[in-house]
Enzyme design. Sequence first.
Site, short mmCIF file in Angstrom:
data_model
loop_
_atom_site.label_atom_id
_atom_site.label_comp_id
_atom_site.label_asym_id
_atom_site.label_seq_id
_atom_site.Cartn_x
_atom_site.Cartn_y
_atom_site.Cartn_z
N LEU A 26 0.99 -1.17 -0.05
CA LEU A 26 0.11 0.03 0.03
C LEU A 26 0.83 1.17 -0.02
O LEU A 26 0.73 2.13 -0.80
CB LEU A 26 -0.81 -0.03 1.19
CG LEU A 26 -1.95 1.06 1.42
CD1 LEU A 26 -2.69 1.54 0.34
CD2 LEU A 26 -2.58 1.19 2.91
N ALA A 34 3.60 8.56 -0.41
CA ALA A 34 2.01 8.29 0.24
C ALA A 34 2.34 7.26 1.18
O ALA A 34 2.30 6.02 1.18
CB ALA A 34 1.31 7.63 -1.00
N TRP A 53 8.49 0.60 1.98
CA TRP A 53 8.40 0.09 3.32
C TRP A 53 7.74 -1.28 3.55
O TRP A 53 6.56 -1.61 4.43
CB TRP A 53 7.70 1.18 4.33
CG TRP A 53 8.34 2.49 4.22
CD1 TRP A 53 7.86 3.44 3.67
CD2 TRP A 53 9.53 2.73 4.77
NE1 TRP A 53 8.93 4.53 3.70
CE2 TRP A 53 9.97 4.20 4.36
CE3 TRP A 53 10.61 2.05 5.25
CZ2 TRP A 53 11.02 4.74 4.76
CZ3 TRP A 53 11.82 2.52 5.46
CH2 TRP A 53 11.90 4.03 5.30
N THR A 77 7.13 -4.94 4.27
CA THR A 77 7.71 -6.09 4.97
C THR A 77 7.58 -7.39 4.13
O THR A 77 6.74 -7.47 3.30
CB THR A 77 6.79 -6.33 6.09
OG1 THR A 77 6.89 -4.76 7.11
CG2 THR A 77 7.30 -7.50 7.08
N ARG A 126 19.98 -10.45 40.36
CA ARG A 126 20.82 -9.29 40.93
C ARG A 126 20.75 -8.72 42.21
O ARG A 126 19.83 -8.51 42.57
CB ARG A 126 20.61 -8.00 39.74
CG ARG A 126 21.65 -6.99 40.02
CD ARG A 126 22.89 -7.22 39.55
NE ARG A 126 23.48 -5.81 39.58
CZ ARG A 126 24.93 -5.76 39.61
NH1 ARG A 126 25.57 -6.68 39.41
NH2 ARG A 126 25.37 -4.46 39.53
N GLU A 181 1.65 0.17 10.17
CA GLU A 181 0.06 -0.02 9.97
C GLU A 181 -0.63 1.24 10.68
O GLU A 181 -1.64 1.32 11.06
CB GLU A 181 -0.21 -1.25 11.06
CG GLU A 181 0.29 -2.53 10.76
CD GLU A 181 -0.43 -3.01 9.71
OE1 GLU A 181 -1.33 -3.04 9.04
OE2 GLU A 181 0.19 -4.23 9.36
N THR A 192 0.90 5.31 11.72
CA THR A 192 1.52 5.84 12.85
C THR A 192 0.60 5.92 14.12
O THR A 192 -0.61 6.11 13.80
CB THR A 192 2.22 7.18 12.69
OG1 THR A 192 1.43 8.33 12.21
CG2 THR A 192 3.13 7.19 11.56
#
Length: 393
Positions: free
Chosen positions: A136, A141, A167, A169, A278, A373, A375
């Site tokens: 997309l 865009a 971008w 994936t 720790r 997906e 911002t």
Amino acid sequence: MSDFGPYGPQPVDRELPTEESRDLFQLVRELTQREIVPGASAEEDAGRFPRELFRLLSESGLLGLPYPEEFGGGEQPYEVYLQVLEELAAARLTVGLGVSVHSLACHALAGYGTKEQKADHLPDMLGGGLLGAYCLSEPAAGSDAAALRTKAVSDGDDWVIEGTKAWITHGGVADFYTVLARTGGPGARGISAFLVPGDAPGVSAAAPERKMGLKGSPTAQVHFDGVRVPDARRIGDEGQGFAIALSALDSGRLGISACAVGLAQAAMDEALAYAAGREQFGRPIADFQGLRFMLADMATQIEAGRALYLSAARRRDAGKPFAKQAAMAKLFCTDAAMRITTDAVQILGGYGYTADFPAERYMREAKMLQIVEGTNQIQRVVVARHLAGPETR
């Protein structure tokens, strides 16, 4: 998981509705502990994409969980599917995110394809070892997705696609791409959706982006140079593409929400384990109130995020509108993951800033979840529109 006494991580109490779903989770937990967790840090550091692992997930029925059994899916409710995503993301975010993106890429065909299209393509997409990507965004865009410029021009019984997506994936490694392209005039109504084979002539990918985190998950521009696609691979009606895209994103945002909660859970578990072992001033640092309050806040945010995404998933499963709730879940869960992973680094102190522990990797990975997906600023826009209506001009 190791026993850390009264301080250590406890197994997540899953809300699983059926015996089948409980058996599914047993399979997922065994698979993650055997195949994903042992090499996660080393594989991420090396930037290796686990392609064979995704084939194994496909063979195990985990790439098609929310889709119909008729076409090779698992026919699981989103309530179950998202909890599987959370479990995978806690083991390695590259894997959880990859399954979410694959499901996103299948959404258009499963929801808007014809019976013939589903029968022809869905079985291989859901259980045949294939891996998908969703195209997309473009260089110009991103948040304004309706401004996309990639074009599909009709030529007889085919469409010819020209343009560049950004971008993406799985860009360059996907077996198929769900592509949104302009077939009409400007704006959202001129966009259509296409199912494009990854090996179609004219499809190529740029070198993967050099990212802050998720180095094992390739993100790249994908170029479409005169790619010829038959009309039988157009999904939905001409001009329906943007509506299809938004529908997919609503579900995809729930996937990102679940991944964020899984990542946050892994970070908190790491912080708990470290705090139990720790010692300072003669006792475990988990005894100190300041640190205990940090852990309490982390656990509360994780529980709240999980409840939020599950509530949205149940609305989706019941056929109710869930776009607002999906945006809320994505906003809350990913912001929480950023806070929790940052606090995990702080609890580990100097060790948290080193690559010897996974906390710093979790922190770098969490940042990405606030961006993909849509911002989190866009999520706030979506929620506000549901509350107050569209902006006046």
